[in-house]
Scaffold this motif. Sequence first.
Motif, short mmCIF file in Angstrom:
data_model
loop_
_atom_site.label_atom_id
_atom_site.label_comp_id
_atom_site.label_asym_id
_atom_site.label_seq_id
_atom_site.Cartn_x
_atom_site.Cartn_y
_atom_site.Cartn_z
N LYS A 2 15.93 39.10 67.46
CA LYS A 2 16.48 37.87 66.88
C LYS A 2 17.83 37.53 67.50
CE LYS A 2 13.20 37.20 63.83
NZ LYS A 2 12.32 36.02 63.89
N GLU A 3 18.64 38.55 67.71
CA GLU A 3 19.96 38.32 68.26
C GLU A 3 19.89 37.87 69.71
OE1 GLU A 3 24.15 38.07 68.00
OE2 GLU A 3 22.48 37.99 66.58
N ARG A 4 18.91 38.36 70.46
CA ARG A 4 18.72 37.89 71.84
C ARG A 4 18.45 36.40 71.88
NH1 ARG A 4 15.16 41.86 75.77
NH2 ARG A 4 16.51 43.68 75.71
N ARG A 5 17.57 35.95 71.00
CA ARG A 5 17.27 34.52 70.96
C ARG A 5 18.50 33.71 70.56
NH1 ARG A 5 12.85 31.12 70.76
NH2 ARG A 5 11.34 32.80 70.62
N ARG A 6 19.22 34.21 69.54
CA ARG A 6 20.41 33.48 69.11
C ARG A 6 21.44 33.42 70.25
NH1 ARG A 6 25.40 33.66 67.34
NH2 ARG A 6 25.59 35.89 67.71
N GLN A 7 21.63 34.52 70.96
CA GLN A 7 22.59 34.54 72.06
C GLN A 7 22.15 33.62 73.20
OE1 GLN A 7 25.51 35.78 72.19
NE2 GLN A 7 25.59 37.19 70.46
N TRP A 8 20.83 33.50 73.39
CA TRP A 8 20.31 32.56 74.39
C TRP A 8 20.70 31.14 74.01
CZ3 TRP A 8 16.49 28.64 74.38
CH2 TRP A 8 16.03 28.23 75.64
N PHE A 9 20.50 30.79 72.74
CA PHE A 9 20.93 29.49 72.26
C PHE A 9 22.45 29.32 72.44
CE2 PHE A 9 17.19 29.31 69.09
CZ PHE A 9 16.48 28.42 69.87
N ARG A 10 23.19 30.34 72.06
CA ARG A 10 24.65 30.26 72.10
C ARG A 10 25.16 30.02 73.53
NH1 ARG A 10 29.67 32.44 72.28
NH2 ARG A 10 30.92 32.36 70.36
N ALA A 11 24.58 30.73 74.49
CA ALA A 11 25.02 30.57 75.88
C ALA A 11 24.78 29.14 76.37
CB ALA A 11 24.29 31.56 76.77
N LEU A 12 23.64 28.56 76.00
CA LEU A 12 23.34 27.19 76.41
C LEU A 12 24.26 26.20 75.70
CD1 LEU A 12 19.44 27.30 76.53
CD2 LEU A 12 20.99 27.02 78.49
N LEU A 13 24.55 26.46 74.45
CA LEU A 13 25.44 25.58 73.70
C LEU A 13 26.85 25.61 74.28
CD1 LEU A 13 24.20 26.46 70.10
CD2 LEU A 13 23.90 24.27 71.27
N GLU A 14 27.30 26.80 74.66
CA GLU A 14 28.62 26.91 75.30
C GLU A 14 28.63 26.14 76.61
OE1 GLU A 14 29.26 31.12 75.61
OE2 GLU A 14 30.46 31.16 73.78
N LEU A 15 27.55 26.27 77.37
CA LEU A 15 27.44 25.58 78.65
C LEU A 15 27.49 24.07 78.45
CD1 LEU A 15 26.99 25.96 81.72
CD2 LEU A 15 24.53 25.88 81.27
N GLY A 16 26.89 23.61 77.36
CA GLY A 16 26.86 22.18 77.07
C GLY A 16 28.11 21.65 76.38
N GLY A 17 29.04 22.55 76.03
CA GLY A 17 30.30 22.13 75.42
C GLY A 17 30.23 21.90 73.93
N ALA A 18 29.30 22.53 73.23
CA ALA A 18 29.20 22.37 71.78
C ALA A 18 30.47 22.92 71.12
CB ALA A 18 27.97 23.09 71.25
N PRO A 19 30.99 22.23 70.09
CA PRO A 19 32.24 22.68 69.45
C PRO A 19 32.11 23.97 68.65
CG PRO A 19 31.33 20.77 68.31
CD PRO A 19 30.53 20.94 69.56
N ASP A 20 30.93 24.27 68.14
CA ASP A 20 30.72 25.49 67.34
C ASP A 20 29.43 26.17 67.77
OD1 ASP A 20 30.74 27.51 65.44
OD2 ASP A 20 30.06 26.21 63.79
N PRO A 21 29.41 26.78 68.94
CA PRO A 21 28.17 27.40 69.43
C PRO A 21 27.70 28.55 68.54
CG PRO A 21 30.03 28.00 70.82
CD PRO A 21 30.51 26.92 69.91
N GLU A 22 28.61 29.24 67.90
CA GLU A 22 28.24 30.37 67.04
C GLU A 22 27.42 29.88 65.84
OE1 GLU A 22 28.13 34.48 66.06
OE2 GLU A 22 28.81 33.45 67.88
N GLY A 23 27.97 28.90 65.14
CA GLY A 23 27.27 28.40 63.96
C GLY A 23 25.99 27.66 64.30
N LEU A 24 26.03 26.85 65.35
CA LEU A 24 24.86 26.07 65.73
C LEU A 24 23.74 26.95 66.26
CD1 LEU A 24 23.49 23.38 66.01
CD2 LEU A 24 24.78 22.96 68.12
N SER A 25 24.07 28.03 66.94
CA SER A 25 23.03 28.93 67.45
C SER A 25 22.26 29.57 66.30
CB SER A 25 23.64 30.02 68.34
OG SER A 25 24.53 30.86 67.61
N LEU A 26 22.96 29.86 65.20
CA LEU A 26 22.28 30.43 64.04
C LEU A 26 21.39 29.38 63.38
CD1 LEU A 26 21.74 32.71 62.07
CD2 LEU A 26 23.83 32.08 60.84
N GLN A 27 21.85 28.14 63.32
CA GLN A 27 21.04 27.07 62.74
C GLN A 27 19.76 26.86 63.55
OE1 GLN A 27 23.79 23.80 62.70
NE2 GLN A 27 24.92 24.56 60.92
#
Length: 203
Positions: A117-142
């Motif tokens: 589960k954490e691998r998938r969340r971190q995959w989301f988080r890395a892409l969100l950071e790359l895209g400039g999301a303001p809260d990649p941690e919270g959004l990756s969990l969502q």
Amino acid sequence: MSRKPASERILETADRLFYGQGTVIGVDTIAAEAGISKRTLYNHYPSKDTLIVAYLQRRLREIPTTDAPPAQQILDDFDRLERAFGWDGFRGCAFVNAVAELKDPRHAANAIALQFKERRRQWFRALLELGGAPDPEGLSLQLLLLVDGAIAAALVRKDPTVARAAKEAARVLLQAAGLVAHAPTAPSAPKPADPPASRPPLG
């Protein structure tokens, strides 16, 4: 053509039976299906728990990345889920299933499920950071919760297209965070389910 090594036949058989029928399946059945003796099975996997751990670790595969924009890659992940939901043998998330079936918080399966589960969340988080999301941690969990919900809904409803609803919910979240993907198109017939070797990991 030579036969596969016994250890590989055991693991492939265990994967098919554990996922298809649950981890309650006995080692006698696995050995018989693999065409080996129970003693040979234990020579490679000293206990059933060892075999369960090997089965889950075998399914720990990385989610691929592409050159597409981050938001598009995230949304494409929901398309892969829909294809997986359409597979005849779909039975939900192997990791969640194992945890629920074993009912032992101390079993190694719990840590492996969390790792998946954490691998998938971190995959989301890395892409969100790359895209400039303001809260990649919270959004990756969502986004992870949308995936989990889609898997559960597909299993109960027997409808692969629930992944499309999860995808559109993810699109709303991404747009609110300032990440834009391609414009949505009218739903089309899903592609054939991926073969086992390339099937997207569920979780």
